[in-house]
Design a protein around this motif. Structure first.
Motif, PDB file in Angstrom:
ATOM      1  N   UNK A 126     -59.489  88.555  51.038  1.00  0.00           N
ATOM      2  CA  UNK A 126     -59.907  89.216  49.908  1.00  0.00           C
ATOM      3  C   UNK A 126     -61.385  89.394  49.802  1.00  0.00           C
ATOM      4  N   UNK A 127     -62.050  88.979  51.081  1.00  0.00           N
ATOM      5  CA  UNK A 127     -63.600  89.038  51.095  1.00  0.00           C
ATOM      6  C   UNK A 127     -64.342  87.923  50.632  1.00  0.00           C
ATOM      7  N   UNK A 128     -63.439  86.803  50.509  1.00  0.00           N
ATOM      8  CA  UNK A 128     -64.068  85.474  50.121  1.00  0.00           C
ATOM      9  C   UNK A 128     -64.593  84.690  51.091  1.00  0.00           C
ATOM     10  N   UNK A 129     -65.040  83.288  51.010  1.00  0.00           N
ATOM     11  CA  UNK A 129     -65.576  82.580  51.808  1.00  0.00           C
ATOM     12  C   UNK A 129     -64.959  81.133  51.898  1.00  0.00           C
ATOM     13  N   UNK A 130     -64.231  81.052  52.925  1.00  0.00           N
ATOM     14  CA  UNK A 130     -63.522  79.670  53.298  1.00  0.00           C
ATOM     15  C   UNK A 130     -64.699  78.338  52.827  1.00  0.00           C
ATOM     16  N   UNK A 131     -65.854  78.506  53.507  1.00  0.00           N
ATOM     17  CA  UNK A 131     -66.878  77.661  53.546  1.00  0.00           C
ATOM     18  C   UNK A 131     -67.086  77.242  51.984  1.00  0.00           C
ATOM     19  N   UNK A 132     -67.255  78.351  51.202  1.00  0.00           N
ATOM     20  CA  UNK A 132     -67.869  77.953  49.829  1.00  0.00           C
ATOM     21  C   UNK A 132     -66.803  77.452  48.928  1.00  0.00           C
ATOM     22  N   UNK A 133     -65.451  78.047  49.414  1.00  0.00           N
ATOM     23  CA  UNK A 133     -63.989  77.389  48.785  1.00  0.00           C
ATOM     24  C   UNK A 133     -64.119  75.738  49.047  1.00  0.00           C
ATOM     25  N   UNK A 134     -64.362  75.373  49.948  1.00  0.00           N
ATOM     26  CA  UNK A 134     -64.533  73.896  50.594  1.00  0.00           C
ATOM     27  C   UNK A 134     -65.377  73.463  49.772  1.00  0.00           C
ATOM     28  N   UNK A 135     -66.616  74.000  49.702  1.00  0.00           N
ATOM     29  CA  UNK A 135     -67.740  73.103  49.065  1.00  0.00           C
ATOM     30  C   UNK A 135     -67.526  73.042  47.643  1.00  0.00           C
ATOM     31  N   UNK A 136     -66.833  74.080  46.890  1.00  0.00           N
ATOM     32  CA  UNK A 136     -66.828  74.093  45.439  1.00  0.00           C
ATOM     33  C   UNK A 136     -65.646  72.936  45.196  1.00  0.00           C
ATOM     34  N   UNK A 137     -64.462  72.856  46.037  1.00  0.00           N
ATOM     35  CA  UNK A 137     -63.451  71.967  46.231  1.00  0.00           C
ATOM     36  C   UNK A 137     -64.057  70.406  46.093  1.00  0.00           C
ATOM     37  N   UNK A 138     -64.924  70.357  47.102  1.00  0.00           N
ATOM     38  CA  UNK A 138     -65.377  69.087  47.324  1.00  0.00           C
ATOM     39  C   UNK A 138     -66.527  68.773  46.049  1.00  0.00           C
ATOM     40  N   UNK A 139     -67.296  69.404  45.810  1.00  0.00           N
ATOM     41  CA  UNK A 139     -68.277  69.014  44.892  1.00  0.00           C
ATOM     42  C   UNK A 139     -67.812  69.174  43.354  1.00  0.00           C
ATOM     43  N   UNK A 140     -67.027  69.993  42.879  1.00  0.00           N
ATOM     44  CA  UNK A 140     -66.862  70.214  41.471  1.00  0.00           C
ATOM     45  C   UNK A 140     -65.218  69.825  40.977  1.00  0.00           C
ATOM     46  N   UNK A 141     -64.475  69.666  41.745  1.00  0.00           N
ATOM     47  CA  UNK A 141     -63.151  69.477  41.343  1.00  0.00           C
ATOM     48  C   UNK A 141     -62.833  68.093  40.604  1.00  0.00           C
ATOM     49  N   UNK A 199     -61.506  74.981  41.392  1.00  0.00           N
ATOM     50  CA  UNK A 199     -62.694  75.145  42.195  1.00  0.00           C
ATOM     51  C   UNK A 199     -62.446  75.768  43.369  1.00  0.00           C
ATOM     52  N   UNK A 200     -61.470  75.627  44.155  1.00  0.00           N
ATOM     53  CA  UNK A 200     -61.108  76.698  45.225  1.00  0.00           C
ATOM     54  C   UNK A 200     -61.200  78.007  45.235  1.00  0.00           C
ATOM     55  N   UNK A 201     -60.476  78.326  44.203  1.00  0.00           N
ATOM     56  CA  UNK A 201     -60.609  79.789  43.785  1.00  0.00           C
ATOM     57  C   UNK A 201     -62.022  80.236  43.529  1.00  0.00           C
ATOM     58  N   UNK A 202     -62.834  79.659  42.590  1.00  0.00           N
ATOM     59  CA  UNK A 202     -64.119  79.903  42.238  1.00  0.00           C
ATOM     60  C   UNK A 202     -64.933  79.916  43.571  1.00  0.00           C
ATOM     61  N   UNK A 203     -64.873  79.245  44.459  1.00  0.00           N
ATOM     62  CA  UNK A 203     -65.699  79.049  45.605  1.00  0.00           C
ATOM     63  C   UNK A 203     -65.300  80.333  46.575  1.00  0.00           C
ATOM     64  N   UNK A 204     -64.125  80.578  46.565  1.00  0.00           N
ATOM     65  CA  UNK A 204     -63.480  81.860  47.429  1.00  0.00           C
ATOM     66  C   UNK A 204     -63.893  82.893  47.008  1.00  0.00           C
TER      67      UNK A 204
END
Length: 318
Positions: A221-236, A249-254
Motif C-alpha cells: 500500500x506504498x508504506x514503509x516496513x522500517x517506519x512500521x517497526x520504528x513506531x511499533x518499538x518506540x510508541x506501542x 503503532x504499526x499501522x501508523x508507521x506503515x
C-alpha cells in the motif's frame, strides 16, 4: 488424514466465507451472545471484581462447553471436523465488514457528508462521534480499523488454529464481553476488570502477529516496513492497551501518519499518546488502512493454515 489438515481446511473455508459473505445480516450469533450477556448482567452485576469474574466465567464456560460439544458431534470424520471449524471461524470473523465500513466512511468524508460519517462511526468503535470533525472521524476510524484487524480477523484465525472450535468461540466471546463491559467507566471499572484482563491475555500473541504482518504487507500500500517497526518499538508501550498500541503503532508507521491525542467516549475524554510520525490521517489514509487490513487478514489466514499443514506433515513424517 492428519488431524491438523481438517483444521486447516476449516480455517481457510471460514476465512473465505467471511470474504465472500461478510457478517450475517440477521440473526448473527455474536449478537445473540451479546443479548444473553446483557440479560445475565442484570443478575450478576455488582460493583466488584468478583461479580465480574463470575459473569465472565459463566458466559465463556458456556461457550467452551458448546464448542467442545460441537467438535465432539463432528466426531473423527474429517469433513465434519472441517465443517464445524469453518462455521465457528466464519461466525467469529469480522474482517470483510471491517474493511468495507472503513472504506465507506472514507467515501462519506470525501463527499463532505459528516452527518452520515458520524452515523456510521459507531459500527466501528465506541467513541462519541458528535464532537468529531472530519479529521477526528478519519483518525477514529483508522485507529479502529487497525485495532480490529487484530481483534476481528487475526486473533480469531490464531485461536481457530490453536484451539479449534472451543478456542475460537471463547475468544470471540471474550472480545465481545470486553467491548460490552471492559470500559473504565464508573459502572464498569471493577465489574469489567475480568473481561478486560482476559481479553488482554487472549490478544497478546495475535496482536504481535498482526503487527508483524503489517510490517510485511506495508509495501503493497506504498508504506514503509522500517517506519512500521520504528513506531511499533518506540510508541506501542505508551498506549494504555498492551495490544491495541502494538497494532495501531504499526499501522501508523506503515502509513506514515500520526495517531493518538484527545479521544472522546460517551463516558468521558481520554488523552491518548502519540503513535507514529507525520500528519494526522485523512480519508485517503483511511482507505489505504482498509486495503492494508485486507492484505493482513489474507496473510494471517495463509500463515495459520500453513503452520497447521506443516505440523501435520511433520507428524506424518515421524
Amino acid at each position: 488424514m492428519p488431524a491438523t489438515r481438517p483444521r486447516a481446511i476449516g480455517l481457510l473455508t471460514g476465512y473465505l466465507a467471511d470474504r465472500a459473505l461478510g457478517d450475517p445480516r440477521r440473526g448473527h450469533p455474536v449478537a445473540g451472545f451479546g443479548a444473553a450477556a446483557a440479560g445475565l448482567e442484570t443478575l450478576t452485576y455488582r460493583d466488584s471484581r468478583g461479580a465480574g469474574v463470575l459473569h465472565v466465567a459463566v458466559l465463556l464456560g458456556a461457550l467452551a462447553a458448546g464448542g467442545a460439544a460441537a467438535e465432539s458431534a463432528a466426531g473423527r470424520r474429517p469433513a465434519g471436523a472441517a465443517a464445524a471449524l469453518a462455521a465457528a471461524t466464519w461466525v467469529a470473523l469480522g474482517g470483510r465488514s471491517l474493511a468495507r465500513t472503513g472504506t465507506q466512511l472514507a467515501d462519506l468524508l470525501d463527499a463532505g457528508d459528516l452527518d452520515a460519517a458520524r452515523g456510521l462511526l459507531p459500527s466501528l468503535c465506541g467513541r462519541d462521534p458528535a464532537t468529531l470533525d472530519a479529521d477526528g472521524l478519519a483518525r477514529a476510524a483508522l485507529e479502529s480499523v487497525a485495532e480490529n484487524t487484530s481483534d476481528a480477523a487475526v486473533a480469531p484465525l490464531v485461536w481457530a488454529a490453536v484451539g479449534g472450535v472451543p478456542g475460537v468461540l471463547v475468544y470471540r466471546g471474550a472480545n465481545t464481553l470486553d467491548a460490552m463491559v471492559g470500559y473504565r467507566s464508573p459502572r464498569y471499572t471493577r465489574f469489567g476488570w475480568a473481561a478486560a484482563r482476559f481479553d488482554d491475555l487472549a490478544n497478546y500473541l495475535p496482536a504481535r502477529v498482526c503487527a508483524a504482518l503489517v510490517v510485511a504487507c506495508a509495501p503493497a500500500v506504498g508504506g514503509s516496513p522500517a517506519a512500521a517497526i520504528r513506531a511499533w518499538r518506540r510508541d506501542a508501550a505508551r498506549h494504555p492497551s498492551p495490544n491495541a498500541g502494538v497494532v495501531e503503532a504499526a499501522f501508523a508507521g506503515a502509513l506514515g501518519v500520526r495517531l493518538g491525542g484527545p479521544t472522546p467516549y460517551h463516558h468521558g475524554l481520554e488523552i491518548r499518546p502519540t503513535l507514529g510520525d507525520g500528519d494526522p490521517p485523512g480519508s485517503a489514509d483511511l482507505r489505504r488502512a482498509a486495503r492494508l487490513s485486507t492484505l493482513v487478514q489474507c496473510a494471517a489466514a495463509a500463515l495459520a493454515a500453513g503452520l497447521l499443514l506443516a505440523i501435520g506433515a511433520g507428524r506424518t513424517g515421524r
